[in-house]
Scaffold this motif. Sequence first.
Motif, PDB file in Angstrom:
ATOM      1  N   ASP A 121     -10.869  15.010  -5.236  1.00  0.00           N
ATOM      2  CA  ASP A 121     -10.985  16.258  -4.487  1.00  0.00           C
ATOM      3  C   ASP A 121      -9.860  16.393  -3.464  1.00  0.00           C
ATOM      4  O   ASP A 121     -10.070  16.784  -2.324  1.00  0.00           O
ATOM      5  N   MET A 122      -8.656  16.052  -3.891  1.00  0.00           N
ATOM      6  CA  MET A 122      -7.466  16.222  -3.054  1.00  0.00           C
ATOM      7  C   MET A 122      -6.467  17.095  -3.805  1.00  0.00           C
ATOM      8  O   MET A 122      -6.035  16.728  -4.889  1.00  0.00           O
ATOM      9  N   ALA A 123      -6.129  18.223  -3.216  1.00  0.00           N
ATOM     10  CA  ALA A 123      -5.055  19.042  -3.750  1.00  0.00           C
ATOM     11  C   ALA A 123      -3.852  18.832  -2.835  1.00  0.00           C
ATOM     12  O   ALA A 123      -3.958  19.044  -1.627  1.00  0.00           O
ATOM     13  N   ILE A 124      -2.753  18.367  -3.416  1.00  0.00           N
ATOM     14  CA  ILE A 124      -1.550  18.096  -2.637  1.00  0.00           C
ATOM     15  C   ILE A 124      -0.496  19.122  -3.038  1.00  0.00           C
ATOM     16  O   ILE A 124       0.085  19.030  -4.122  1.00  0.00           O
ATOM     17  N   PRO A 125      -0.290  20.134  -2.193  1.00  0.00           N
ATOM     18  CA  PRO A 125       0.705  21.163  -2.538  1.00  0.00           C
ATOM     19  C   PRO A 125       2.107  20.591  -2.468  1.00  0.00           C
ATOM     20  O   PRO A 125       2.354  19.622  -1.742  1.00  0.00           O
ATOM     21  N   PRO A 126       3.042  21.187  -3.212  1.00  0.00           N
ATOM     22  CA  PRO A 126       4.426  20.714  -3.120  1.00  0.00           C
ATOM     23  C   PRO A 126       4.956  20.974  -1.714  1.00  0.00           C
ATOM     24  O   PRO A 126       4.502  21.897  -1.037  1.00  0.00           O
ATOM     25  N   PRO A 127       5.915  20.154  -1.273  1.00  0.00           N
ATOM     26  CA  PRO A 127       6.486  20.379   0.056  1.00  0.00           C
ATOM     27  C   PRO A 127       7.148  21.763   0.131  1.00  0.00           C
ATOM     28  O   PRO A 127       7.652  22.256  -0.879  1.00  0.00           O
ATOM     29  N   PRO A 128       7.157  22.380   1.311  1.00  0.00           N
ATOM     30  CA  PRO A 128       7.803  23.687   1.439  1.00  0.00           C
ATOM     31  C   PRO A 128       9.302  23.575   1.178  1.00  0.00           C
ATOM     32  O   PRO A 128       9.921  22.560   1.493  1.00  0.00           O
ATOM     33  N   GLN A 129       9.861  24.617   0.590  1.00  0.00           N
ATOM     34  CA  GLN A 129      11.303  24.647   0.331  1.00  0.00           C
ATOM     35  C   GLN A 129      12.044  24.882   1.652  1.00  0.00           C
ATOM     36  O   GLN A 129      11.653  25.724   2.428  1.00  0.00           O
ATOM     37  N   GLN A 130      13.113  24.147   1.841  1.00  0.00           N
ATOM     38  CA  GLN A 130      13.871  24.271   3.085  1.00  0.00           C
ATOM     39  C   GLN A 130      15.084  25.140   2.882  1.00  0.00           C
ATOM     40  O   GLN A 130      15.769  25.108   1.983  1.00  0.00           O
ATOM     41  N   SER A 171       0.806  -1.229   0.000  1.00  0.00           N
ATOM     42  CA  SER A 171       0.000   0.000   0.000  1.00  0.00           C
ATOM     43  C   SER A 171       0.838   1.278   0.000  1.00  0.00           C
ATOM     44  O   SER A 171       0.304   2.354  -0.234  1.00  0.00           O
ATOM     45  N   VAL A 172       2.132   1.152   0.252  1.00  0.00           N
ATOM     46  CA  VAL A 172       3.013   2.328   0.273  1.00  0.00           C
ATOM     47  C   VAL A 172       4.157   2.206  -0.742  1.00  0.00           C
ATOM     48  O   VAL A 172       5.135   2.948  -0.658  1.00  0.00           O
ATOM     49  N   GLU A 173       4.016   1.298  -1.691  1.00  0.00           N
ATOM     50  CA  GLU A 173       5.054   1.164  -2.719  1.00  0.00           C
ATOM     51  C   GLU A 173       5.143   2.453  -3.535  1.00  0.00           C
ATOM     52  O   GLU A 173       4.130   3.145  -3.732  1.00  0.00           O
ATOM     53  N   PRO A 174       6.321   2.790  -4.029  1.00  0.00           N
ATOM     54  CA  PRO A 174       6.490   4.038  -4.797  1.00  0.00           C
ATOM     55  C   PRO A 174       5.510   4.181  -5.961  1.00  0.00           C
ATOM     56  O   PRO A 174       5.042   5.297  -6.231  1.00  0.00           O
ATOM     57  N   GLU A 175       5.165   3.083  -6.621  1.00  0.00           N
ATOM     58  CA  GLU A 175       4.222   3.168  -7.745  1.00  0.00           C
ATOM     59  C   GLU A 175       2.851   3.651  -7.277  1.00  0.00           C
ATOM     60  O   GLU A 175       2.191   4.435  -7.959  1.00  0.00           O
ATOM     61  N   ILE A 176       2.426   3.184  -6.110  1.00  0.00           N
ATOM     62  CA  ILE A 176       1.131   3.608  -5.548  1.00  0.00           C
ATOM     63  C   ILE A 176       1.200   5.092  -5.191  1.00  0.00           C
ATOM     64  O   ILE A 176       0.286   5.863  -5.503  1.00  0.00           O
ATOM     65  N   ILE A 177       2.269   5.486  -4.524  1.00  0.00           N
ATOM     66  CA  ILE A 177       2.412   6.888  -4.116  1.00  0.00           C
ATOM     67  C   ILE A 177       2.383   7.798  -5.347  1.00  0.00           C
ATOM     68  O   ILE A 177       1.692   8.829  -5.348  1.00  0.00           O
ATOM     69  N   GLN A 178       3.090   7.425  -6.399  1.00  0.00           N
ATOM     70  CA  GLN A 178       3.108   8.236  -7.615  1.00  0.00           C
ATOM     71  C   GLN A 178       1.722   8.313  -8.254  1.00  0.00           C
ATOM     72  O   GLN A 178       1.313   9.364  -8.750  1.00  0.00           O
ATOM     73  N   LYS A 179       0.994   7.192  -8.223  1.00  0.00           N
ATOM     74  CA  LYS A 179      -0.357   7.190  -8.792  1.00  0.00           C
ATOM     75  C   LYS A 179      -1.286   8.094  -7.969  1.00  0.00           C
ATOM     76  O   LYS A 179      -2.101   8.827  -8.526  1.00  0.00           O
ATOM     77  N   VAL A 180      -1.142   8.056  -6.649  1.00  0.00           N
ATOM     78  CA  VAL A 180      -1.940   8.948  -5.790  1.00  0.00           C
ATOM     79  C   VAL A 180      -1.635  10.398  -6.131  1.00  0.00           C
ATOM     80  O   VAL A 180      -2.544  11.202  -6.334  1.00  0.00           O
ATOM     81  N   LEU A 181      -0.354  10.743  -6.212  1.00  0.00           N
ATOM     82  CA  LEU A 181       0.030  12.122  -6.519  1.00  0.00           C
ATOM     83  C   LEU A 181      -0.481  12.556  -7.887  1.00  0.00           C
ATOM     84  O   LEU A 181      -0.927  13.692  -8.052  1.00  0.00           O
ATOM     85  N   ALA A 182      -0.450  11.647  -8.865  1.00  0.00           N
ATOM     86  CA  ALA A 182      -0.863  11.982 -10.226  1.00  0.00           C
ATOM     87  C   ALA A 182      -2.374  12.127 -10.375  1.00  0.00           C
ATOM     88  O   ALA A 182      -2.844  12.856 -11.247  1.00  0.00           O
ATOM     89  N   THR A 183      -3.144  11.428  -9.539  1.00  0.00           N
ATOM     90  CA  THR A 183      -4.599  11.398  -9.719  1.00  0.00           C
ATOM     91  C   THR A 183      -5.372  12.013  -8.550  1.00  0.00           C
ATOM     92  O   THR A 183      -6.598  11.962  -8.529  1.00  0.00           O
ATOM     93  N   ALA A 184      -4.683  12.593  -7.592  1.00  0.00           N
ATOM     94  CA  ALA A 184      -5.341  13.112  -6.386  1.00  0.00           C
ATOM     95  C   ALA A 184      -6.501  14.041  -6.700  1.00  0.00           C
ATOM     96  O   ALA A 184      -7.541  13.985  -6.040  1.00  0.00           O
TER      97      ALA A 184
END
Length: 148
Positions: free
Chosen positions: A139-148, A122-135
């Motif tokens: 009705d999910m907006a995933i902002p980019p992480p803040p710059q450090q 459930s946490v494999e990189p392919e799943i994470i990428q698919k979540v990010l691509a289709t969020a």
Amino acid sequence: MKNNASKWVLGQKVTLHPTTGDYDLVVCETPAGAQGPPPHVHSEYKEAFMVVQGELEFFVNGKTFVCKQGESVDIPPGTLHTFSNKTDAACTWVNIHSPKGFYKFFETFGVPETEDNAIMKSVEPEIIQKVLATASQYDMAIPPPPQQ
């Protein structure tokens, strides 16, 4: 009503409970030390969490706080949020999305708990990428992480 089988979704064990109302109801378990989803915003969904056992650490609109057994958190639309379990014990919690429809996210990305290594799948990189691509389809907006 009959419960659906449990699935692992992004490292969380999720059990959908069908409802006749205009909301989704799920019971979730977050293992000890587990991170929740990436910080995200729903533009339409109202969301509520109620901790049944253990505790979760929430990040809501820039503030971090702990929600303990018997406590709840209300997340209105437009609110950046996520959660994690920073303790050494699993946490069980109830989650509600309104209006109904977010269950499709759980169904799409869920790995049946009966599969070998379901939590890891459930946490494999392919799943994470698919979540990010289709969020946005959920009705999910995933902002980019803040710059450090």
